[in-house]
Design a protein around this motif. Structure first.
Motif, short mmCIF file in Angstrom:
data_model
loop_
_atom_site.label_atom_id
_atom_site.label_comp_id
_atom_site.label_asym_id
_atom_site.label_seq_id
_atom_site.Cartn_x
_atom_site.Cartn_y
_atom_site.Cartn_z
N ARG A 220 0.82 -1.22 0.00
CA ARG A 220 0.00 0.00 0.00
C ARG A 220 0.85 1.26 0.00
N LEU A 221 2.14 1.13 0.27
CA LEU A 221 3.00 2.30 0.32
C LEU A 221 3.30 2.82 -1.07
N THR A 222 3.25 4.12 -1.22
CA THR A 222 3.61 4.77 -2.49
C THR A 222 4.97 5.43 -2.31
N PRO A 223 5.94 5.12 -3.16
CA PRO A 223 7.28 5.71 -3.01
C PRO A 223 7.23 7.23 -3.08
N SER A 224 7.96 7.87 -2.18
CA SER A 224 8.08 9.32 -2.17
C SER A 224 9.42 9.66 -1.57
N MET A 225 9.82 10.94 -1.67
CA MET A 225 11.12 11.33 -1.14
C MET A 225 11.17 11.14 0.37
N SER A 226 10.08 11.46 1.07
CA SER A 226 10.05 11.29 2.52
C SER A 226 10.23 9.82 2.90
N LEU A 227 9.55 8.96 2.16
CA LEU A 227 9.68 7.52 2.43
C LEU A 227 11.08 7.04 2.09
N MET A 228 11.66 7.57 1.00
CA MET A 228 13.02 7.17 0.63
C MET A 228 14.00 7.49 1.75
N GLU A 229 13.84 8.67 2.35
CA GLU A 229 14.76 9.06 3.42
C GLU A 229 14.69 8.08 4.57
N GLN A 230 13.47 7.71 4.98
CA GLN A 230 13.34 6.77 6.08
C GLN A 230 13.90 5.40 5.73
N LEU A 231 13.65 4.95 4.51
CA LEU A 231 14.15 3.64 4.09
C LEU A 231 15.67 3.62 4.05
N LEU A 232 16.27 4.69 3.52
CA LEU A 232 17.73 4.74 3.43
C LEU A 232 18.37 4.85 4.82
N ARG A 233 17.70 5.53 5.73
CA ARG A 233 18.23 5.64 7.09
C ARG A 233 18.14 4.30 7.82
N ASP A 234 17.09 3.55 7.54
CA ASP A 234 16.81 2.36 8.34
C ASP A 234 17.22 1.05 7.67
N LYS A 235 17.75 1.13 6.45
CA LYS A 235 17.97 -0.11 5.68
C LYS A 235 18.91 -1.09 6.38
N ASP A 236 19.88 -0.58 7.12
CA ASP A 236 20.83 -1.47 7.79
C ASP A 236 20.21 -2.21 8.97
N ASN A 237 19.04 -1.78 9.39
CA ASN A 237 18.35 -2.44 10.51
C ASN A 237 17.26 -3.39 10.04
N LEU A 238 17.13 -3.53 8.73
CA LEU A 238 16.10 -4.40 8.16
C LEU A 238 16.70 -5.71 7.67
N SER A 239 15.87 -6.72 7.63
CA SER A 239 16.32 -8.02 7.11
C SER A 239 15.12 -8.79 6.58
N GLY A 240 15.38 -9.85 5.86
CA GLY A 240 14.32 -10.72 5.38
C GLY A 240 13.30 -10.02 4.51
N VAL A 241 12.02 -10.27 4.82
CA VAL A 241 10.92 -9.72 4.02
C VAL A 241 10.92 -8.19 4.08
N ALA A 242 11.19 -7.64 5.26
CA ALA A 242 11.17 -6.17 5.41
C ALA A 242 12.23 -5.53 4.52
N LEU A 243 13.42 -6.10 4.47
CA LEU A 243 14.48 -5.55 3.64
C LEU A 243 14.14 -5.68 2.16
N LEU A 249 10.67 -0.83 -2.87
CA LEU A 249 10.17 0.54 -2.88
C LEU A 249 11.23 1.52 -3.38
N ILE A 250 12.48 1.31 -2.95
CA ILE A 250 13.56 2.16 -3.43
C ILE A 250 13.72 2.02 -4.93
N ARG A 251 13.67 0.79 -5.42
CA ARG A 251 13.80 0.53 -6.86
C ARG A 251 12.69 1.22 -7.63
N ARG A 252 11.45 1.14 -7.13
CA ARG A 252 10.32 1.77 -7.82
C ARG A 252 10.53 3.28 -7.92
N TYR A 253 10.94 3.88 -6.81
CA TYR A 253 11.12 5.34 -6.81
C TYR A 253 12.24 5.73 -7.76
N VAL A 254 13.35 5.01 -7.69
CA VAL A 254 14.49 5.31 -8.56
C VAL A 254 14.10 5.20 -10.03
#
Length: 484
Positions: A220-243, A249-254
């Protein structure tokens, strides 16, 4: 009994005054709901009576109903929301006060849904609904959905859906309340950063990790710059399905931003015509006008026929010199928007013929991302946001890449709040004096808003290399000018 100048023969106020009162009720309700979370019963009941009386759906007053849901149930309203807030020349005598009341109801709905975001946790569904409502606000302002926020295919810059009030500015605009019309040419672009700020706040209020771990919610998430910032900040803390969902989402926005920026870059041809190379003698290169002109001496008046003894073709080969583009990006937290846009832009230029792109990212340490410069997705996954800034470490990586200064452009993207400012500026001035094209960039964002250290701004101006700050289109223009 004296006759009231604004009353009809039955003592009732004129119809125009009644309509003005209705419009004011709707706008007072709008202000009350924006600034006071407590519902004002009198304004609510009065607004309900107005909406019902003018034949609009009462769902317009429901804070829980999205504009999308209203339009789905009442498709005829979609056309009314488009360009709803684009001002029109005012003509006091030709005012349609009934239309103004209807407009007030629709405007109130859009503004409340976007600017009254409440408090507490936010779900993926609520974020998606807000993004959709923000799209409708941008449509109402005469812009494309996502344009003011710079996301989802809007990074290409201002483009009106017709009659908008962008930076170029329409002329006088009507308010619907008489008097001089306001100039909205500055207001509309300024709304973009505010929308981005609201969206960022909603993302922060969302339990993003839990949402990403659930494929149904993540979808349900729509890629946006605000969401990109949170994803890029938190990516090292994600794993598995979440990562995996974060990467998707990053790929879609890019991919979406890349498509828009590539169109901008490819609009101009690179290199001047090389007339030393004979033109290809194929039909698509045939210069018909020149062929006729050069053979006019073979015109036969008796036969009324032109005999062609030589065909002329257009030159299409272009003279290009291998150019080196060195992009240095500040990856501290304040530069996320610029970093994402410029990383994508660097990858596009990396795909052009005879353009050698090098990419360096830095905070207090520098990272050479050149091996991945052609792939912005992989580049962004290797960045690490946050921390301070020390541009001298990035300069140590960038300077050796300037092998042929005359054929090199260095793009440095930062807010230039550096702690070793004099040392860094001296090295930048040395790059400029070497003959390389040095372009300092204060912000390359979708909104165009960003702050730049005034100390650096003044010194760059004195150096003859003023800071490029604003929409990413400005940087695209600068780079195309150098590469053509």
């Amino acid at each position: 009994m004296t006759h009231h100048p604004h009353a009809d023969d039955h003592g009732a106020p004129p119809l125009g005054d009644a309509q003005d009162n209705r419009r004011q009720v709707l706008y007072w309700r709008l202000l009350a709901r924006l600034f006071d979370p407590e519902e004002q019963a009198a304004l609510e009941s009065a607004s309900l009576a107005v909406v019902e009386d003018i034949g609009l759906p009462t769902a317009l007053l429901d804070p829980g109903a999205s504009v999308d849901s209203v339009v789905q149930r009442h498709p005829d309203l979609a056309a009314e929301f488009e360009g709803l807030m684009v001002p029109e020349p005012e003509d006091e005598e030709a005012r349609d006060r009934a239309a103004e009341v209807r407009r007030a109801a629709l405007v109130s709905k859009v503004l409340l849904n976007v600017f009254a975001t409440g408090s507490g946790n936010v779900s993926a569904e609520q974020l998606a609904r807000w993004q959709s409502d923000a799209d409708w606000l941008e449509r109402a302002l005469g812009c494309r959905p996502g344009e003011l926020r710079g996301g989802r295919g809007a990074a290409g810059g201002p483009g009106r859906s017709g009659g908008g009030v962008g930076p170029a500015g329409a002329g006088p605009a009507g308010t619907g309340v008489g008097g001089p019309a306001p100039d909205l040419s500055r207001l509309v672009p300024a709304i973009g950063p505010e929308l981005g700020s609201i969206e960022a706040g909603l993302v922060r209020r969302m339990h993003l990790r839990e949402v990403l771990a659930d494929p149904a919610l993540a979808a349900r998430l729509t890629p946006s710059m605000s969401l990109m910032e949170q994803l890029l900040r938190d990516k090292d803390n994600l794993s598995g399905v979440a990562l995996a969902n974060a990467k998707a989402l990053i790929r879609r926005y890019v991919d979406e931003v890349t498509e828009v920026l590539r169109t901008q870059v490819e609009k101009s041809t690179v290199g001047e015509l090389d007339r030393s190379v004979p033109p290809k003698r194929v039909f698509r290169n045939l210069d018909i006008d020149r062929t006729i002109w050069k053979n006019l001496t073979n015109w036969s008046p008796e036969e009324e026929r032109l005999y062609v003894d030589r065909l002329y073709y257009r030159h299409t080969s272009r003279r290009t010199t291998p150019q080196r583009l060195v992009v240095v990006v500040d990856q501290s937290g304040s530069m996320v928007d610029s970093m994402v846009n410029c990383t994508i832009l660097a990858s596009i230029f990396a795909g052009l013929p005879k353009v050698d792109v090098h990419l360096v990212a830095y905070d207090t340490q520098a990272l050479d991302l050149t091996p991945w410069a052609h792939d912005p997705f992989e580049t962004l996954l290797r960045t690490k946001l946050g921390g301070g800034t020390d541009g001298t470490v990035a300069m140590a990586l960038a300077q050796p890449k300037i092998a042929e200064p005359r054929n090199t452009v260095v793009v440095w993207i930062s807010d230039f709040y550096e702690w070793r400012h004099q040392e860094l500026f001296d090295s930048m001035a040395a790059v400029h004096r070497s003959g390389a094209k040095f372009i300092p960039v204060g912000s390359v964002t979708s909104s165009g808003r960003g702050s730049v250290n005034p100390w650096f701004r003044e010194r760059f101006k004195d150096l003859g290399t003023p800071v490029v700050s604003g929409h990413i289109k400005k940087l695209v223009h600068e780079l195309k000018t150098f590469l053509t």
